[in-house]
Design an enzyme around this catalytic site. Structure first.
Site: not given
Ligand code: ATP
Length: 913
Positions: A337, A646, A650
């Site tokens: 990310d 997160d 996901d």
């Protein structure tokens, strides 16, 4: 006096059939949650909101388990037969060894279990609870009946709760009811006889919110929850083995079987072909079995893994599934990310674009210090209000369409909530607004919460008889919903979409995260529906937010590059912003970094995607489904993938990845449960550290095996040769056991604790299918076994030739073996690089302690009368001791020469070790 003491609460079966207000009353609770004194009282009354831990097996059971091992059966059988043959001393020694082995295993297993226990608390679920009206994050174990909790998508429900308010709430109850489709929930009571799955106004501990938002009151905690009653444990660190350990276990069994057959053949050969006495041959066969099996290995491997887990935890990577320790070492791609992992997630609004102008905002962080300026010219509040009213309106909208709160504490500004929203609150304060007062004056009557898939948030506020919708979100998304814009002086005019797109691009190029703010008047009051925001909004302007890269992430990205690991950025942010940040992180040349965004990715077929992932480093506007496709494409290319995540959605990508890495702080419970590793600090650098530790563990396991196997090889070869030559055994079975169980284990244990080699992150990743024993190691083991054989036999014969007794010759042989082991330890600590360095010779304190201990033990073995009785040893003259050390040193020199040669050859031939 509290009512709850006198008025019995509703029976549990009634919570779902009663109105929310009567549930609150029965619990003596209010919608704003409990306060301090009442909370303490209830905590004392109800205890922790935790399920009773499954009791670990008792000490006796654990001890018994240590004997349940093929090798120990062999040894126990040997003890029995030696006893029957009247070799009492051997019986005692073998029995003692069996016992010592069990004790070592017992202690080590306890240690490993303890280290796993110690990190369990790091994984404890958290809950957002109202305390005195303010949301506060607490350990879920602190909840009591009457607490009011807030639930959002991705949360696991922390206790059994009765909903008070809910919006689009869907809960995955599969853990409880087996129903795999998430069920819709709302606060309306249901029939008294509704079964668990139909109680739509309740949410139960251990289930997972997949969508929406809710406020709910806790009705049952701990073992009184539904899941507590079933007695199932939901949150656990998955115990177990790793592929490597399983492989080794299989090899170990096979080895034991082969050795037993070999021992039987040896027995047959000796008695029938050589005509040696059966008793002596039996002892030789036992000796061979004992010599060839690396008794200490399994325990040491377990320890090496447990130490890896501990070291990773110290560096903020909490391992939930043991195999991850091993897999981390072979990772070839890390997908990360952006926000908060590669960047600091400390957002500050830097620019505003509205009314055809661009305003700069000074200051950094959440402190409301800094003013506005345009083209370098400061603008005060009055001028803003009169000349650029849209700036103030944007500040208002940013503060109202917002769930975060900022308060001053510990000399700084503390944020509760989403950092993007925190930045907007600071902006409002810099514009002279008080967010709390503003919110009181314009209460919110409805909300469409922000979800990564939708990428916008909207709130509804009354405005006279009518109402106004305030929207903030990703610019493309919001622009597509706007028909109008606020022009100069705030006057509404038709939207000039191309101009705005150019502005978005300019902001993104500077690496800023962008939000668009918009509003729309609605003629009626009421609820907010999606069609209210889908079109005809008035665009107010753009907010450009900086989120600087983390300094340690820049270093970690460089480190990964050296380690042959590719780093991919997968983000929900704008493609151009993402590429700009990627360049700042050193992931590529500014301008040359290609970024593929979600829609383009969707249009690609599998082949195109596989090609793209091998080339492109930045994937923007990516949704969780894209993450899953990316992982699959990478894996199809033969990569070993670590993927961060997160959000609740996901989870599939985290599970698909070879190592799923969940964010411990901003991550949802769903992600944390799907991850094999949880990052305690959400920091990319911690993933790089975990990879480093993973590689170290693998190195150490390899070193341990490389250390132990040649010792066993040398011993077995010695015994075999003795029988084949028809001479008496240079080392007795009991002595072999002493070496294997005492000296070898003490020395090999050091290797499990070895620190990371300096070049560990400068080597390419280990090829996934690489066998543990590469050709190099297999050769190494053979070579060193032969050297051990030469040393042991040589010294034995030497003492005999000089007229020494057979006991003295055996004592010398054992001491030579152990001494060679000590020197070999120094060599094996650096498998391929030089050991003759100051650092290498000095060792670590642990090495020195182990060597010291082994030295003392060998002195006892040689000189203590008890040991002489047990092991049939004899005192040796000091001169012989020196010769023995000389043999050990010769071994080290030979090994170093071999390493040097191989390095040279490798340089010339390019062969891999
Ligand atoms: P990453 O996936 O790296 O964490 P991200 O945090 O930028 O990236 P999202 O949180 O999905 O990804 O945000 C995507 C976009 O949605 C942002 O670029 C921003 O424009 C918009 N956005 C982010 N947070 C909010 C919010 N609280 N309200 C409205 N819009 C938001």
């Amino acid at each position: 006096m509290n009512r709850i003491d006198i008025a019995p609460p509703l029976p549990p079966s009634d919570w779902h059939a009663s109105e929310a207000c009567s549930v609150l009353a029965a619990l003596d609770a209010g919608p704003h949650g409990l306060d301090g004194a009442e909370l303490a009282r209830r905590q004392a009354l109800h205890g922790l909101n935790r399920l009773a831990e499954e009791r670990p097996p008792g000490a006796l059971a654990r001890m018994a388990r240590q004997f349940n091992n093929l090798l120990l059966y062999v040894l126990m059988a040997a003890a029995l037969v030696t006893a029957l043959l009247g070799h009492w001393i051997d019986t005692v020694v073998i029995a003692a060894v069996v016992l010592v082995n069990a004790v070592i295993g017992f202690v080590q297993e306890g240690k490993a279990e303890k280290s796993l226990q110690a990190i369990r608390h790091l994984l404890a679920p958290r809950a957002l609870v109202l305390r005195g009206g303010h949301p506060e994050e607490v350990d879920a174990s602190q909840l009591v009946p009457g607490d009011v909790v807030l639930l959002a998508s991705g949360d696991s429900v922390p206790a059994d709760v009765r909903l008070l308010q809910a919006r689009n709430l869907r809960v995955d109850e599969s853990a409880l009811t087996g129903e795999s489709v998430p069920v819709e929930k709302s606060p309306e009571p249901v029939a008294r006889d509704a079964v668990l799955g139909d109680r739509s106004c309740m949410a139960y501990a251990g289930t997972m919110v997949t969508q929406g938002w809710a406020q709910a009151v806790v009705v049952a905690t701990g073992s009184r929850t539904e899941v507590g009653r079933i007695g199932r444990l939901m949150q656990r660190v998955a115990p177990g083995s790793t592929p490597l350990l399983r492989k080794l276990d299989r090899v170990g069994r096979l080895l034991t079987a082969v050795i037993l057959v070999a021992a039987a053949l040896l027995f047959g050969f000796g008695t029938w072909m050589r005509g040696l006495p059966a008793g002596e041959m039996f002892m030789a066969a036992v000796g061979l079995a004992v010599a060839a099996i690396p008794e200490g290995l399994p325990a040491i491997l377990t320890i090496a893994l447990a130490i890896g887990v501990q070291r990773m935890a110290r560096r903020h990577a909490v391992v939930r599934r043991l195999p991850a320790v091993e897999t981390l070492g072979s990772v070839t791609v890390i997908c990360s990310d952006k926000t908060g992992t590669l960047t600091r997630n400390e957002m500050t609004v830097q620019q505003l674009v509205c009314e055809g102008r661009t305003f700069d905002v000074a200051g950094a962080g959440y402190a409301p210090v800094g003013g506005f300026s345009e083209g370098g010219r400061p603008i005060d509040g009055e001028e803003l209000a009169s000349q650029a009213p849209t700036v103030l309106r944007m500040a208002q909208v940013g503060a109202l369409c917002n769930d975060a709160s900022l308060h001053e504490a510990d000399g700084g500004w503390q944020l509760a909530g989403d950092p993007t929203e925190g930045a907007l609150l600071t902006l409002a304060m810099k514009a002279g607004l008080q967010p709390a007062a503003l919110r009181a004056a314009h209460p919110r009557v409805d909300v469409v919460p922000f979800e990564s898939e939708q990428r916008y948030m909207a709130t509804l506020h009354p405005s006279g008889d009518a109402s106004v919708v305030l929207v903030k979100g990703a610019p493309e998304r919001v622009l597509s919903m706007c028909a109008l814009q606020a022009g100069p002086g705030g006057v509404t005019q038709p939207l000039d979409a191309p101009w705005w797109h150019a502005q978005v691009d300019a902001q993104a190029r500077a690496g800023r995260r962008i939000l668009a703010l918009a509003q729309r008047e609605l003629p009626t009051a009421g609820r907010l529906a999606r069609e209210h925001v889908a079109q005809d909004l008035v665009l107010l302007g753009l907010v450009g937010i900086i989120d600087p890269p983390r300094a340690e992430a820049v270093r970690a990205v460089a480190q990964c590059r050296d380690a042959g690991i590719r780093v991919l950025m997968i983000t929900g942010d704008h493609a151009v912003t993402a590429a700009a940040i990627a360049a700042q992180l050193g992931m590529g040349e500014p301008g040359a970094l290609e970024a593929i965004s979600g829609p383009r990715l969707e249009a690609m077929d599998e082949a195109a995607l596989r090609e793209a992932v091998s080339r492109v480093r930045v994937f923007a506007r990516a949704s969780p489904e894209h993450k899953l496709r990316l992982v699959r494409a990478l894996q199809a290319n033969g990569e070993i993938v670590a993927m961060t995540g997160d959000g609740v959605n996901d989870a599939p990508a985290l599970k698909q990845a070879d190592v799923g890495v969940a964010m411990g702080r901003k991550g949802t419970e769903a992600a944390r449960q799907a991850g094999a590793v949880v990052l305690a600090d959400d920091n990319f650098a911690s993933i790089a550290h975990a990879v480093e530790e993973g590689r170290t563990v693998y190195d150490n396991i390899r070193k341990t095996i490389t250390f132990l196997l040649p010792v066993n090889g040398g011993e077995s070869l010695t015994l075999l040769l003795a029988v084949l030559l028809g001479v008496s055994l240079p080392i007795l079975p009991a002595q072999v056991l002493w070496v294997n169980m005492v000296s070898s284990v003490a020395l090999a244990m050091v290797l499990a604790f070895e620190p990371t080699e300096p070049d560990v992150m400068r080597r390419p990743p280990r090829p996934p299918g690489e066998p543990l024993l590469s050709r190099f190691l297999a050769w190494r083991i053979l070579f060193i076994s032969t050297l051990f054989l030469a040393g042991i036999f040589g010294m034995y014969e030497c003492v005999l030739l000089r007229g020494g007794s057979i006991e003295a010759a055996r004592t010398a042989a054992v001491n030579t073996l152990v001494c060679m082991e000590v020197f070999y330890l120094f060599s094996v600590r650096y498998l391929t690089s030089r050991s003759f360095t100051w650092v290498g010779v000095r060792g670590t304190p642990r090495v020195l302690v182990a060597v010291g201990a082994v030295f003392v033990l060998q002195l006892l073995f040689t000189f203590a009368p008890v040991m002489q009785g047990l092991f049939r040893t004899e005192a040796l003259p000091p001169a012989l001791g020196l010769q023995i050390v000389g043999v050990g040193m010769t071994l080290l020199i030979l090994l170093e020469a071999e390493k040097y040669l191989l390095r040279r050859l490798r340089l010339l031939g390019g062969a891999r070790a």
